[in-house]
Write a protein that holds these residues in place. Structure first.
Motif, PDB file in Angstrom:
ATOM      1  N   ALA A 100       0.263   9.191  11.569  1.00  0.00           N
ATOM      2  CA  ALA A 100      -0.220   7.936  11.462  1.00  0.00           C
ATOM      3  C   ALA A 100      -1.235   7.643  10.335  1.00  0.00           C
ATOM      4  O   ALA A 100      -1.106   6.635   9.908  1.00  0.00           O
ATOM      5  CB  ALA A 100      -0.949   7.541  12.885  1.00  0.00           C
ATOM      6  N   THR A 101      -2.115   8.614  10.293  1.00  0.00           N
ATOM      7  CA  THR A 101      -3.105   8.595   8.892  1.00  0.00           C
ATOM      8  C   THR A 101      -2.404   8.536   7.742  1.00  0.00           C
ATOM      9  O   THR A 101      -2.651   7.611   6.844  1.00  0.00           O
ATOM     10  CB  THR A 101      -3.948   9.793   9.202  1.00  0.00           C
ATOM     11  N   CYS A 102      -1.343   9.113   7.351  1.00  0.00           N
ATOM     12  CA  CYS A 102      -0.697   9.274   6.217  1.00  0.00           C
ATOM     13  C   CYS A 102      -0.130   7.820   5.938  1.00  0.00           C
ATOM     14  O   CYS A 102      -0.226   7.114   4.925  1.00  0.00           O
ATOM     15  CB  CYS A 102       0.468  10.348   6.127  1.00  0.00           C
ATOM     16  N   ILE A 103       0.537   7.148   7.196  1.00  0.00           N
ATOM     17  CA  ILE A 103       1.036   5.953   6.846  1.00  0.00           C
ATOM     18  C   ILE A 103       0.245   4.858   6.663  1.00  0.00           C
ATOM     19  O   ILE A 103       0.423   4.005   5.932  1.00  0.00           O
ATOM     20  CB  ILE A 103       2.014   5.521   8.021  1.00  0.00           C
ATOM     21  N   LEU A 104      -0.807   4.899   7.498  1.00  0.00           N
ATOM     22  CA  LEU A 104      -2.148   3.850   7.397  1.00  0.00           C
ATOM     23  C   LEU A 104      -2.542   3.832   6.034  1.00  0.00           C
ATOM     24  O   LEU A 104      -3.108   2.897   5.343  1.00  0.00           O
ATOM     25  CB  LEU A 104      -3.199   4.108   8.552  1.00  0.00           C
ATOM     26  N   VAL A 105      -2.767   5.302   5.405  1.00  0.00           N
ATOM     27  CA  VAL A 105      -3.148   5.310   4.040  1.00  0.00           C
ATOM     28  C   VAL A 105      -2.316   4.848   2.929  1.00  0.00           C
ATOM     29  O   VAL A 105      -2.618   3.977   2.013  1.00  0.00           O
ATOM     30  CB  VAL A 105      -3.593   6.747   3.764  1.00  0.00           C
ATOM     31  N   LEU A 106      -1.004   4.846   3.160  1.00  0.00           N
ATOM     32  CA  LEU A 106       0.167   4.324   2.271  1.00  0.00           C
ATOM     33  C   LEU A 106       0.065   2.881   2.426  1.00  0.00           C
ATOM     34  O   LEU A 106       0.281   2.214   1.514  1.00  0.00           O
ATOM     35  CB  LEU A 106       1.337   4.981   2.704  1.00  0.00           C
ATOM     36  N   ALA A 204       4.697   5.225  -4.084  1.00  0.00           N
ATOM     37  CA  ALA A 204       4.486   6.249  -3.059  1.00  0.00           C
ATOM     38  C   ALA A 204       5.077   5.773  -1.603  1.00  0.00           C
ATOM     39  O   ALA A 204       5.713   6.782  -0.900  1.00  0.00           O
ATOM     40  CB  ALA A 204       2.812   6.401  -2.794  1.00  0.00           C
ATOM     41  N   ILE A 205       5.276   4.542  -1.085  1.00  0.00           N
ATOM     42  CA  ILE A 205       5.773   4.157  -0.005  1.00  0.00           C
ATOM     43  C   ILE A 205       7.279   4.222  -0.283  1.00  0.00           C
ATOM     44  O   ILE A 205       8.005   4.849   0.717  1.00  0.00           O
ATOM     45  CB  ILE A 205       5.611   2.546   0.293  1.00  0.00           C
ATOM     46  N   MET A 206       7.705   4.191  -1.397  1.00  0.00           N
ATOM     47  CA  MET A 206       9.434   4.332  -1.712  1.00  0.00           C
ATOM     48  C   MET A 206       9.635   6.044  -1.483  1.00  0.00           C
ATOM     49  O   MET A 206      10.460   6.345  -0.822  1.00  0.00           O
ATOM     50  CB  MET A 206       9.803   4.071  -3.001  1.00  0.00           C
ATOM     51  N   VAL A 207       8.940   6.714  -2.131  1.00  0.00           N
ATOM     52  CA  VAL A 207       9.139   8.222  -1.851  1.00  0.00           C
ATOM     53  C   VAL A 207       9.114   8.655  -0.455  1.00  0.00           C
ATOM     54  O   VAL A 207       9.677   9.322  -0.075  1.00  0.00           O
ATOM     55  CB  VAL A 207       8.011   8.968  -2.762  1.00  0.00           C
TER      56      VAL A 207
END
Length: 294
Positions: A100-106, A204-207
């Motif tokens: 969740a943290t990684c996606i919220l940062v992205l 970064a979202i694409m990757v």
């Protein structure tokens, strides 16, 4: 000499199994938790939540995930002792928090300017469905990573099989992407997130979308992955299939945004690109799930 080699490879197998379990748990978390990440009400609730409420949310999540781990869990082992269930519960919550943290940062919902209390509130509330998804990972879609298929293709119908498999993957990707992203496309969250994302973050979202899709289909062990890798199709290699399915999910996202009048042909291409990539993340997760059940 043989005994030394066996001892040498045994720890490697243990670590490989642990990595498989972690990937399976994270994949289950994404399948279960990604839609809630695109809900602004959850962002706001997390932003204004007091620490006692956060602790209560963690405690409630722990109880539910513990009960799920006693019956399901994200590991292949079915007979789980109570102490192991406690450790798996802590691990599942940790996986949910990290994902969740990684996606919220992205998605730029957590930045360096976000206060610690606001960031913690968002992460805790968004990690709840992720942790539940981790605990339900084995029951979502089961399978054996190392199981192989005994079926052989008939050479006389190889071309027909290849075409049918390709269309099956396209259809499954479109269905899965639509099921996950259809409820997100008409909301204001897409435009809000797109406005906050710069080109490096969109890249970064694409990757991340491609990596998550690859992990769900080819690494999480949900289905017979050996058979999946041997399946016929024009793009039927792990990397090429993942990239092609991502493009299909992106196309589905653009069509959904146009259908709900979030985009029009008068809008600049940069707007089309940012909106589509933002919605492409949940659409890609849905597309990966669709290919698993195809």
């Amino acid at each position: 000499m043989t005994m030394k080699r066996a001892r040498k490879h045994k720890p490697e197998k243990i670590w490989l199994k642990e990595c498989d379990d972690l990937i399976r748990g994270a994949a289950g978390g994404f399948l279960f938790g990604i839609p809630l990440l695109y809900t602004m009400e959850v962002w706001w609730i997390g932003s204004f939540t007091e620490p006692p409420v956060m602790l209560a949310a963690i405690a409630a999540t722990f109880v539910v995930v513990f009960l799920l781990n006693r019956t399901e869990g994200f590991r292949k082992t079915k007979d789980i002792r109570q102490s192991e269930a406690v450790m798996d519960t802590i691990e599942a919550i940790a996986i949910g928090i990290v994902c969740a943290t990684c996606i919220l940062v992205l998605l730029r919902e957590i930045t360096l300017d976000t206060s610690l209390g606001e960031a913690l509130g968002k992460v805790i509330f968004e990690s709840v469905p992720f942790a539940l998804g981790v605990a339900l990972a084995r029951s979502l879609l089961s399978g054996d990573r190392y199981q192989s298929s005994n079926s052989q293709d008939n050479p006389s119908s190889a071309n027909e099989t290849t075409i049918n498999a390709t269309f099956t993957d396209i259809g499954a990707t479109l269905i899965g992407a639509t099921l996950i992203a259809f409820n997100i496309a008409p909301t204001d969250e897409v435009s809000m997130l797109a406005a906050a994302s710069s080109p490096p973050w969109l890249l970064a979202i694409m990757v991340a979308s491609v990596l998550i899709s690859y992990g769900i289909v080819f690494q999480a062990g949900f289905t017979n992955q050996q058979q999946r890798m041997q399946q016929q199709g024009i793009f039927q290699r792990p990397l090429s299939e993942t990239v092609f399915s991502y493009l299909v999910s992106i196309l589905a996202s653009a069509l959904m945004l146009w259908f709900f009048q979030q985009l029009s042909f008068d809008d600049p291409w940069q707007m089309w690109l940012s909106y589509t990539l933002i919605l492409g993340l949940p659409a890609t997760v849905g597309g990966a799930a669709g290919r698993l059940v195809a």
